[in-house]
Enzyme design. Structure first.
Site, PDB file in Angstrom:
ATOM      1  N   ASP A  16       0.870  -1.167   0.000  1.00 32.39           N
ATOM      2  CA  ASP A  16       0.000   0.000   0.000  1.00 32.39           C
ATOM      3  C   ASP A  16       0.921   1.236   0.000  1.00 32.39           C
ATOM      4  O   ASP A  16       2.123   1.102   0.253  1.00 32.39           O
ATOM      5  CB  ASP A  16      -0.865  -0.061   1.268  1.00 32.39           C
ATOM      6  CG  ASP A  16      -1.618   1.222   1.533  1.00 32.39           C
ATOM      7  OD1 ASP A  16      -2.284   1.712   0.614  1.00 32.39           O
ATOM      8  OD2 ASP A  16      -1.535   1.723   2.673  1.00 32.39           O
TER       9      ASP A  16
HETATM   10 CA    CA Z   1      -2.726   3.213   3.612  1.00 30.27          CA
END
Ligand code: CA
Length: 230
Positions: A16
């Protein structure tokens, strides 16, 4: 030292971006809470962390439901999201997350493909990936806010990441920091390390389904190095 109990040797690590590769969440939380408040929708920075990863319109609707008893109109979403983006852009540029370079390096040393899976559609932040992490990312192995229809917590972004990498869920590891991101990754069936780089309690990330919760990216690098020895 905690060990990763994986079903198979990992072939890809899906990272991420916000709150993992860049310390950008304080800016996002500040911009969200202040923009919402301008419209009479009171939101704390802590709550912004809880909703991290949700689409802009999804986040706005939660607040308008609470305060106005209805979803926001397209126009309201546009205005609130623009206010949030304007505020965000006045803030100092987010720094790379401490330990992230180490974690990427350790993942590469495991011969893993490095995949980016972010809900962000901030062109500048994507550009600074190459500046701060040169050689780790390539466009073919990126899933961004431009690619997905349903953002996190839907599994779609991580399923797309697996597909782009050409690996099965059990051959991948996700590094996330947010509850909805963890939920998305677990929905895609992937072993998930949560690096708790924000103010939320570890328990929230565990409840979202994280297989391991560690304090930061240095710990993620350590886990990968341990895995290399095993
Ligand atoms: Ca994040």
């Amino acid at each position: 030292m905690m060990n990763l109990e994986l079903a198979a040797r990992p072939k890809a690590v899906l990272f991420d971006m916000d709150g993992v590769l860049f310390d950008s969440m304080p800016n996002h939380a500040y911009a969200w809470s202040h923009a919402m408040t301008q419209f009479g929708l009171e939101m704390t920075a802590y709550e912004a962390y809880l909703h991290e990863g949700r689409t802009g319109s999804g986040t706005i609707d939660i607040l308008t439901q609470r305060y106005w008893g209805r979803d926001a109109t397209e126009e309201e979403i546009e205005r609130i999201y623009a206010a949030k983006a304007d505020l965000f852009n006045t803030l100092p540029k987010p720094k790379p997350m401490v330990g992230a370079f180490e974690a990427l390096t350790a993942a590469k040393e495991l011969d893993c493909k490095i995949v980016l899976v972010t809900g962000s559609a901030q062109v500048k932040l994507l550009e600074s990936l190459e500046q701060h992490y040169p050689g780790f990312f390539c466009e073919e192995l990126m899933v961004t806010g431009f690619d997905v229809k349903r953002g996190k917590p839907d599994p779609e972004p991580y399923l797309m990441g697996l597909e782009k990498a050409g690996v099965k869920a059990e051959e991948a590891i996700v590094v996330e920091n947010a509850p909805l991101g963890v939920e998305s990754a677990k929905g895609a069936g992937i072993f998930t390390i949560a690096a708790n780089t924000g103010p939320l309690e570890d328990e929230i990330l565990k409840k979202a389904g994280a297989d391991i919760v560690v304090p930061g990216l240095k710990d993620v690098a350590d886990l990968f190095r341990e895995l290399r020895k095993s």
